[in-house]
Design an enzyme around this catalytic site. Structure first.
Site, PDB file in Angstrom:
ATOM      1  N   GLU A 278       0.481  -1.117  -0.412  1.00  0.00           N
ATOM      2  CA  GLU A 278      -0.157   0.105  -0.028  1.00  0.00           C
ATOM      3  C   GLU A 278       0.778   1.485  -0.190  1.00  0.00           C
ATOM      4  OE1 GLU A 278      -2.486   0.041  -0.514  1.00  0.00           O
ATOM      5  OE2 GLU A 278      -3.760  -1.924  -0.098  1.00  0.00           O
TER       6      GLU A 278
ATOM      7  N   ASP B 263      -4.641  -9.963  -8.516  1.00  0.00           N
ATOM      8  CA  ASP B 263      -4.961  -9.086  -9.552  1.00  0.00           C
ATOM      9  C   ASP B 263      -3.745  -8.072  -9.834  1.00  0.00           C
ATOM     10  OD1 ASP B 263      -4.200  -7.700  -7.420  1.00  0.00           O
ATOM     11  OD2 ASP B 263      -6.919  -6.776  -7.652  1.00  0.00           O
TER      12      ASP B 263
ATOM     13  N   GLU C 221     -18.954  -6.752  -2.771  1.00  0.00           N
ATOM     14  CA  GLU C 221     -17.652  -7.143  -2.591  1.00  0.00           C
ATOM     15  C   GLU C 221     -17.091  -8.731  -3.038  1.00  0.00           C
ATOM     16  OE1 GLU C 221     -13.685  -5.846  -0.643  1.00  0.00           O
ATOM     17  OE2 GLU C 221     -14.757  -5.475  -2.432  1.00  0.00           O
TER      18      GLU C 221
ATOM     19  N   GLU D 196     -11.915   0.215  -9.786  1.00  0.00           N
ATOM     20  CA  GLU D 196     -12.129  -1.603 -11.414  1.00  0.00           C
ATOM     21  C   GLU D 196     -12.634  -1.082 -12.404  1.00  0.00           C
ATOM     22  OE1 GLU D 196      -9.446  -2.387  -8.273  1.00  0.00           O
ATOM     23  OE2 GLU D 196     -11.650  -1.822  -8.198  1.00  0.00           O
TER      24      GLU D 196
ATOM     25  N   THR E  30      -1.465   0.754 -10.559  1.00  0.00           N
ATOM     26  CA  THR E  30      -2.287   0.352  -9.827  1.00  0.00           C
ATOM     27  C   THR E  30      -3.257   1.291  -9.179  1.00  0.00           C
ATOM     28  OG1 THR E  30      -3.279  -2.091  -9.309  1.00  0.00           O
ATOM     29  CG2 THR E  30      -1.195  -1.051  -7.958  1.00  0.00           C
TER      30      THR E  30
END
Length: 632
Positions: free
Chosen positions: A114, A254, A347, A368, A458
């Site tokens: 993160e 991902d 989710e 996304e 990302t």
């Protein structure tokens, strides 16, 4: 040339597809209104953060308070920097950079993943915009403060990479290093989604160590893939044993796939392209039940989790970058059908029951679906995607808007709110929506009209394919090419392998006194001193291929790059029964490229499936699940 074609495709998406007719009901004036509505959404949340939460990390938008959630970085401010630049807000962009340069300090235990994608990426993106007149957002008196902070942060992250596999720990203390009790388990995404930020930092600082540790982490994961070219979700960074062997394109994996392709597009390193191509073929063969994706055991490919995970929604956008438009259209239509059913994407959505998965009912403002909508509109200019964008905006405005920002949705069926707004809402969700509608009315931003093509990290941060970032490997890519040196005489060869590595990142700007041409006699002499063993899992160092492309033209990619599977000795625990089970697997769908890009047909097809539950892929998946249950 492959990377150039990919980058050219991004350009042609804009140049060859006229805006023309907009979506039914979305007039040109409404598209403009939607763009400005999204701008207002950004400032409603951003100003709420500044007034009620700054300098804490994130805003609590319902109670109008703040909280530190990551490391006490003023996280939302850093994550929002390039969105401010994209919107042309020079005043707030400059003021934010000035405050960060004077006040940001690193002293807590943080997530490596993160912190890299949000903080390091945010600092680098803003630095590249603020320091370059060509962007139109050059900040007066800016002197590289953000780059200095980025390098300081990366140095403090480096102890996390000190593991036997090269895959980093999940967390590190930025003052004292890795705690002795730190977990040795990390996710595939956590270890494999560092290459863009660390690679860009190496090119900007002339220090290759950052790029090298990030790439070694990718090697550590890829070398331990299964024989099906699938990777699991979690791995022990010391023993290299997978602790969760579920393979998917969503949670915990991902962005590993995302950065394989994007690292190639940004840096031109063919090794990343090779890994992506191999991984993509396996995903489309073993995980793809058109138009959905499931999770399977990485060794046997048996379905273990028939679930649409909300993080999967980035995949159609990645397929656009890879040039695989047909499957992207169908999958996006399927994912959006879930959004329309609930007003948000949960989710988890169970593909066997077509209901929200228990315990996964929330929507934390994820970007996304908006991201893939933007990329598909950019690639096809199909006006239907503007309708999708309008629906997303409406859901956020009427379902998630809170007094000081936008709230997480705790339950997509009841639309109950949670008092939290993560920084990626401003870094990504709003950004992609604004870009979508700006593209529809005639783009006026640095992404579409700027001096470079941009690769989105990302976290949605803008990383330019500029010469100092993208052409490092081009300078010595063929015999006779102009190369850069560090003060050596013309025609001198580096005296050692290490010297080549060190010189790769120096002298970004042309200097006649530092120019040299590679001549064949010295090249041949140097080659004779090299060790060309190909059997290890370590990569053959890039200078071999940097100096002379095609020197190993008789080798396939796997041999050329020396990327091997995990040693057979590490597989001794696998039983003969598992091997037999793998051989008896039913064949999955392969990727199919289609010429008919009729989005309406794809949407109607998916909607009929949602209503009837009659889709062949879903039926076969349910049957597989039932068979597994009966065997148990």
């Amino acid at each position: 040339m492959g990377r150039e074609r990919h980058l050219l495709m991004l350009s042609l998406c804009s140049a060859l597809c006229a805006v023309g007719t907009l979506a039914e009901g979305v007039t040109p004036s409404e598209a403009l209104e939607l763009r400005e509505e999204v701008r207002e959404m950004f400032y409603h949340a951003f100003n709420g953060y500044l007034q009620h939460a700054f300098p804490l990390d994130e805003l609590r938008p319902f109670s109008c308070t703040g909280e530190d959630t990551l490391g006490g970085y003023a996280l939302t401010l850093i994550d929002s920097l390039d969105t401010l630049a994209l919107l042309g807000d020079r005043e707030q962009f400059s003021a934010s950079i000035e405050w960060i340069g004077k006040n940001l300090r690193f002293n807590k235990t943080v997530s490596v993943f993160e912190t890299t994608i949000r903080v390091l990426g945010g600092l680098l993106s803003a630095h590249l915009i603020a320091s370059d007149y060509a962007t139109g957002m050059r900040v007066q008196n800016y002197d590289g403060q953000l780059l200095h902070l980025a390098e300081d942060l990366a140095q403090r992250l480096l102890p996390a990479f000190d593991t036997p596999t090269g895959i980093p720990f999940g967390s590190v203390n930025l003052m004292h290093g890795v705690d002795e009790n730190e977990s040795k388990m990390t996710s595939t995404a956590g270890g494999g989604t560092l290459t863009l930020e660390f690679g860009v930092l190496s090119r900007l600082t002339n220090n290759p160590v950052y790029e090298e540790v990030a790439k070694k982490a990718v090697h550590g994961l890829w070398a331990r893939r299964s024989r099906l070219n699938l990777v699991g979700a979690h791995i022990n960074v010391f023993t290299s044993q997978w602790t969760q062997r579920d393979a998917g394109i969503g949670t915990s994996i991902d962005s590993f796939y995302e950065y394989l392709l994007k690292a190639y597009l940004l840096f031109g390193d063919e090794e990343y392209l090779f890994m992506f191509q191999e991984a993509y073929k396996s995903v489309m063969h073993f995980l793809h039940l058109d138009p959905w994706y499931v999770e399977v055991n990485m060794d046997s490919a048996v379905t273990v989790w028939p679930l649409f995970n909300s993080l999967q929604a980035f995949w159609p956008g990645l397929q656009v970058l890879a040039g695989d438009i047909g499957p992207a259209i169908r999958t996006h239509a399927a994912f959006f059908s879930v959004w329309r059913k609930y007003g948000f994407t949960p989710e988890g959505f169970n593909l066997a029951t077509f209901n929200v998965q228990f315990g996964q009912r929330s929507y934390p403002l994820r970007p996304e679906l908006a991201e893939s909508t933007y990329w598909l509109f950019k690639a096809t200019r199909d006006p239907w995607y503007l309708d999708v964008g309008r629906d997303i905006v409406s859901s956020l405005q009427y379902g998630a808007r809170c007094p000081c920002g936008y709230c997480h949705i705790a339950d997509v069926e009841s639309h109950a709110k949670e008092d939290r707004m993560e920084s990626f809402f401003l870094a990504e969700t709003v950004k992609y929506l604004w870009l979508l509608f700006d593209l529809a009315v005639g783009p006026n931003n640095i992404v579409e009209n700027g001096p470079y093509k941009y690769i989105f990290s990302t976290e949605g941060h803008l990383l330019p394919a500029s010469p100092e970032i993208s052409l490092v490997n081009e300078r010595c890519s063929y015999l006779g090419a102009l190369c850069w040196d560090t003060g050596k005489k013309k025609h001198d060869m580096p005296s050692s392998h290490q010297e080549i590595n060190n010189s790769r990142f120096h002298d970004q700007a042309y200097s006649g006194s530092h120019a040299r041409y590679l001549n064949k006699p010295s090249f041949d002499s140097h080659m004779k001193s090299r060790d060309f063993s190909l059997g290890s899992s370590e990569i053959i160092r890039r200078p071999l291929f940097l100096l002379w492309q095609g020197s190993c033209s008789g080798l396939d990619h796997g041999q050329k790059f020396g990327i091997s599977y995990k040693p057979e000795a590490e597989r001794t625990h696998e039983s003969q029964g598992e091997s037999q089970q793998e051989n008896d697997l039913p064949q999955r769908h392969s990727v199919v490229l289609v010429s008919d890009l009729n989005v309406k047909h794809a949407v109607d097809y998916v909607n009929d499936d949602i209503k009837s539950g009659s889709h062949r892929g879903i039926q076969s998946m349910v049957q597989i699940t039932e068979n597994e249950d009966s065997e148990e």
